[in-house]
Write a protein that holds these residues in place. Structure first.
Motif, PDB file in Angstrom:
ATOM      1  N   UNK A 135       0.859  -1.196   0.000  1.00 43.56           N
ATOM      2  CA  UNK A 135       0.000   0.000   0.000  1.00 43.56           C
ATOM      3  C   UNK A 135       0.895   1.245   0.000  1.00 43.56           C
ATOM      4  N   UNK A 136       0.367   2.391  -0.464  1.00 41.26           N
ATOM      5  CA  UNK A 136       1.158   3.630  -0.363  1.00 41.26           C
ATOM      6  C   UNK A 136       1.531   3.886   1.098  1.00 41.26           C
ATOM      7  N   UNK A 137       2.755   4.341   1.310  1.00 46.06           N
ATOM      8  CA  UNK A 137       3.234   4.480   2.683  1.00 46.06           C
ATOM      9  C   UNK A 137       2.959   5.854   3.282  1.00 46.06           C
ATOM     10  N   UNK A 138       3.036   5.938   4.618  1.00 45.64           N
ATOM     11  CA  UNK A 138       2.716   7.196   5.291  1.00 45.64           C
ATOM     12  C   UNK A 138       3.746   8.308   5.075  1.00 45.64           C
ATOM     13  N   UNK A 139       5.019   7.958   4.887  1.00 44.02           N
ATOM     14  CA  UNK A 139       6.033   9.013   4.756  1.00 44.02           C
ATOM     15  C   UNK A 139       5.829   9.755   3.434  1.00 44.02           C
ATOM     16  N   UNK A 140       5.642   8.995   2.358  1.00 47.62           N
ATOM     17  CA  UNK A 140       5.401   9.637   1.058  1.00 47.62           C
ATOM     18  C   UNK A 140       4.147  10.500   1.122  1.00 47.62           C
ATOM     19  N   UNK A 141       3.113   9.996   1.775  1.00 45.46           N
ATOM     20  CA  UNK A 141       1.855  10.755   1.862  1.00 45.46           C
ATOM     21  C   UNK A 141       2.055  12.040   2.652  1.00 45.46           C
ATOM     22  N   UNK A 142       2.811  11.931   3.762  1.00 47.37           N
ATOM     23  CA  UNK A 142       3.030  13.115   4.600  1.00 47.37           C
ATOM     24  C   UNK A 142       3.856  14.162   3.840  1.00 47.37           C
ATOM     25  N   UNK A 143       4.903  13.719   3.161  1.00 48.98           N
ATOM     26  CA  UNK A 143       5.739  14.680   2.428  1.00 48.98           C
ATOM     27  C   UNK A 143       4.968  15.298   1.269  1.00 48.98           C
ATOM     28  N   UNK A 144       4.145  14.499   0.613  1.00 49.24           N
ATOM     29  CA  UNK A 144       3.320  15.022  -0.486  1.00 49.24           C
ATOM     30  C   UNK A 144       2.404  16.123   0.038  1.00 49.24           C
ATOM     31  N   UNK A 145       1.851  15.884   1.195  1.00 48.82           N
ATOM     32  CA  UNK A 145       0.949  16.870   1.796  1.00 48.82           C
ATOM     33  C   UNK A 145       1.705  18.169   2.118  1.00 48.82           C
ATOM     34  N   UNK A 146       2.905  18.024   2.713  1.00 54.09           N
ATOM     35  CA  UNK A 146       3.685  19.221   3.064  1.00 54.09           C
ATOM     36  C   UNK A 146       4.068  20.004   1.801  1.00 54.09           C
ATOM     37  N   UNK A 147       4.568  19.291   0.797  1.00 55.13           N
ATOM     38  CA  UNK A 147       5.038  19.983  -0.421  1.00 55.13           C
ATOM     39  C   UNK A 147       3.881  20.627  -1.162  1.00 55.13           C
ATOM     40  N   UNK A 148       2.778  19.901  -1.303  1.00 55.38           N
ATOM     41  CA  UNK A 148       1.688  20.485  -2.098  1.00 55.38           C
ATOM     42  C   UNK A 148       1.006  21.606  -1.343  1.00 55.38           C
ATOM     43  N   UNK A 149       0.951  21.526  -0.003  1.00 48.60           N
ATOM     44  CA  UNK A 149       0.303  22.651   0.682  1.00 48.60           C
ATOM     45  C   UNK A 149       1.238  23.856   0.753  1.00 48.60           C
ATOM     46  N   UNK A 150       2.553  23.606   0.760  1.00 48.97           N
ATOM     47  CA  UNK A 150       3.503  24.714   0.660  1.00 48.97           C
ATOM     48  C   UNK A 150       3.327  25.418  -0.705  1.00 48.97           C
ATOM     49  N   UNK A 151       3.118  24.616  -1.726  1.00 48.95           N
ATOM     50  CA  UNK A 151       2.947  25.131  -3.095  1.00 48.95           C
ATOM     51  C   UNK A 151       1.708  26.025  -3.203  1.00 48.95           C
ATOM     52  N   UNK A 152       0.598  25.588  -2.606  1.00 45.82           N
ATOM     53  CA  UNK A 152      -0.667  26.313  -2.792  1.00 45.82           C
ATOM     54  C   UNK A 152      -0.965  27.285  -1.655  1.00 45.82           C
ATOM     55  N   UNK A 153      -0.028  27.373  -0.701  1.00 46.85           N
ATOM     56  CA  UNK A 153      -0.234  28.243   0.467  1.00 46.85           C
ATOM     57  C   UNK A 153      -0.424  29.697   0.017  1.00 46.85           C
ATOM     58  N   UNK A 154      -1.337  30.372   0.691  1.00 46.07           N
ATOM     59  CA  UNK A 154      -1.531  31.796   0.440  1.00 46.07           C
ATOM     60  C   UNK A 154      -0.320  32.527   1.008  1.00 46.07           C
ATOM     61  N   UNK A 155       0.472  33.183   0.189  1.00 45.28           N
ATOM     62  CA  UNK A 155       1.683  33.818   0.699  1.00 45.28           C
ATOM     63  C   UNK A 155       1.417  35.039   1.569  1.00 45.28           C
ATOM     64  N   UNK A 156       0.181  35.460   1.641  1.00 47.47           N
ATOM     65  CA  UNK A 156      -0.158  36.574   2.536  1.00 47.47           C
ATOM     66  C   UNK A 156       0.087  37.925   1.925  1.00 47.47           C
ATOM     67  N   UNK A 157       0.322  37.965   0.651  1.00 46.07           N
ATOM     68  CA  UNK A 157       0.429  39.262  -0.023  1.00 46.07           C
ATOM     69  C   UNK A 157      -0.243  39.133  -1.386  1.00 46.07           C
ATOM     70  N   UNK A 158      -0.553  40.251  -1.960  1.00 50.84           N
ATOM     71  CA  UNK A 158      -1.246  40.229  -3.237  1.00 50.84           C
ATOM     72  C   UNK A 158      -0.221  40.457  -4.343  1.00 50.84           C
ATOM     73  N   UNK A 159      -0.337  39.640  -5.357  1.00 56.23           N
ATOM     74  CA  UNK A 159       0.543  39.811  -6.504  1.00 56.23           C
ATOM     75  C   UNK A 159       0.271  41.170  -7.149  1.00 56.23           C
ATOM     76  N   UNK A 160       1.307  41.897  -7.529  1.00 58.72           N
ATOM     77  CA  UNK A 160       1.141  43.245  -8.068  1.00 58.72           C
ATOM     78  C   UNK A 160       0.751  43.241  -9.525  1.00 58.72           C
TER      79      UNK A 160
END
Ligand code: PDD
Length: 283
Positions: free
Chosen positions: A258-283
């Motif tokens: 089965x897919x393992x927990x480490x890959x799933x956890x890292x995928x979650x961290x990387x993809x949420x870092x990618x889509x995170x609202x940076x807290x500023x508006x693009x100019x």
């Protein structure tokens, strides 16, 4: 589709590259692929550094600084500024009558780029891979378009009903045809060290940093095929996949299959870092 060629944005059908282009004749070119969420790049500086290193290794005089602006223009022109998209860019040594020697110094390099939407996430049940001899050259750290061994191994995988091939050299399972490779054994995450035998993947670096930040142990050392078969988890890492579990290799189940927990956890961290609202508006 609007593409970029040598300074211009134009419809893809109008983008013409000379048959004398050295990228075509010799594979004398490098490329780069970065991912953008609503116009915001993932780890852009690392992509630029790798492009600079590739250009320097090939002795092509182009400033990698063209890429961020071209990427934004392509995303805008193709309506991808609110999407998850990738921007491919390729720089060749330019067009000149065929000769193994470099063309005259004033020969303009060819710079080509396009944007496209990112692929949908791969199937959640994990992937299957085959093994293939690593037939690449001894500078796999350069992101060269000279990808014939990767192409042949990837097609062998597809013909076998697998998602990819794991490239094996001297008994070591080094990476996929288009992704870095990790395994997890007894809680320790391993991946081959950067060097001439693998591509220094941007996602690889981000995954290592993310794993360490959440207190996991990462060892950058190559692992053998046998170690990989005995691992609890094996996964790929790349710009297009984030991290993605391999549940079967050469027909043998990895861990519990089965897919393992480490890959799933890292995928979650990387993809949420990618889509995170940076807290500023693009100019
Ligand atoms: N491939 N290893 C190889 C051989 C690769 O071709 C790639 C990327 C990677 C992962 O690198 P990154 O995390 O920087 O995407 C590792 C790209 C996506 C491609 O060829 O399309």
């Amino acid at each position: 589709m609007i593409v970029y060629l040598n300074g211009d944005l134009l419809p893809r059908e109008q983008a013409k590259i000379s048959p004398d282009d050295r990228g075509f004749l010799f594979g004398d070119a490098i490329y780069e692929v970065a991912r953008f969420w609503r116009g915001r790049p993932f780890h852009l500086e690392e992509h630029l550094d790798r492009m600079r290193e590739g250009l320097a290794a090939l002795r092509i005089r182009v400033d990698a600084g063209f890429y961020p602006d071209v990427a934004q223009r392509l995303l805008a022109a193709n309506g991808f500024l609110e999407s998850d998209a990738i921007v491919y860019a390729q720089v060749s040594r330019g067009a000149a009558p065929r000769s193994h020697y470099f063309p005259p110094a004033e020969t303009p390099p060819t710079v080509y780029a396009f944007a496209r939407l990112s692929d949908p996430p791969p199937a959640p049940q994990g992937g299957r891979a085959i093994l293939a001899d690593d037939e690449r050259w001894s500078r796999c750290d350069i992101k060269s378009v000279m990808l014939l061994p990767n192409v042949l191994a990837a097609q062998r995988a597809r013909d076998a009903g697998a998602m990819d091939a794991i490239l094996v050299r001297d008994g070591l399972a080094l990476e996929g045809t288009k992704a870095n490779l990790f395994c997890v054994s007894g809680g320790v995450i391993r991946t081959a060290p950067n060097g001439p035998r693998i591509l220094p993947g941007v996602t690889r670096g981000a995954a290592i940093a993310a794993a360490r930040a959440i207190g996991r142990t990462v060892e950058e050392r190559a692992f053998t095929v046998e170690e990989m078969f005995g691992a609890d988890e094996v996964f790929f890492a790349s710009t297009t996949l984030w991290t993605y579990s391999l549940v079967q290799i050469e027909g043998r189940a990895i861990g519990d299959g089965q897919p393992g927990p480490v890959a799933a956890q890292l995928c979650e961290v990387l993809s949420s870092d990618f889509t995170r609202d940076p807290g500023f508006t693009r100019g």
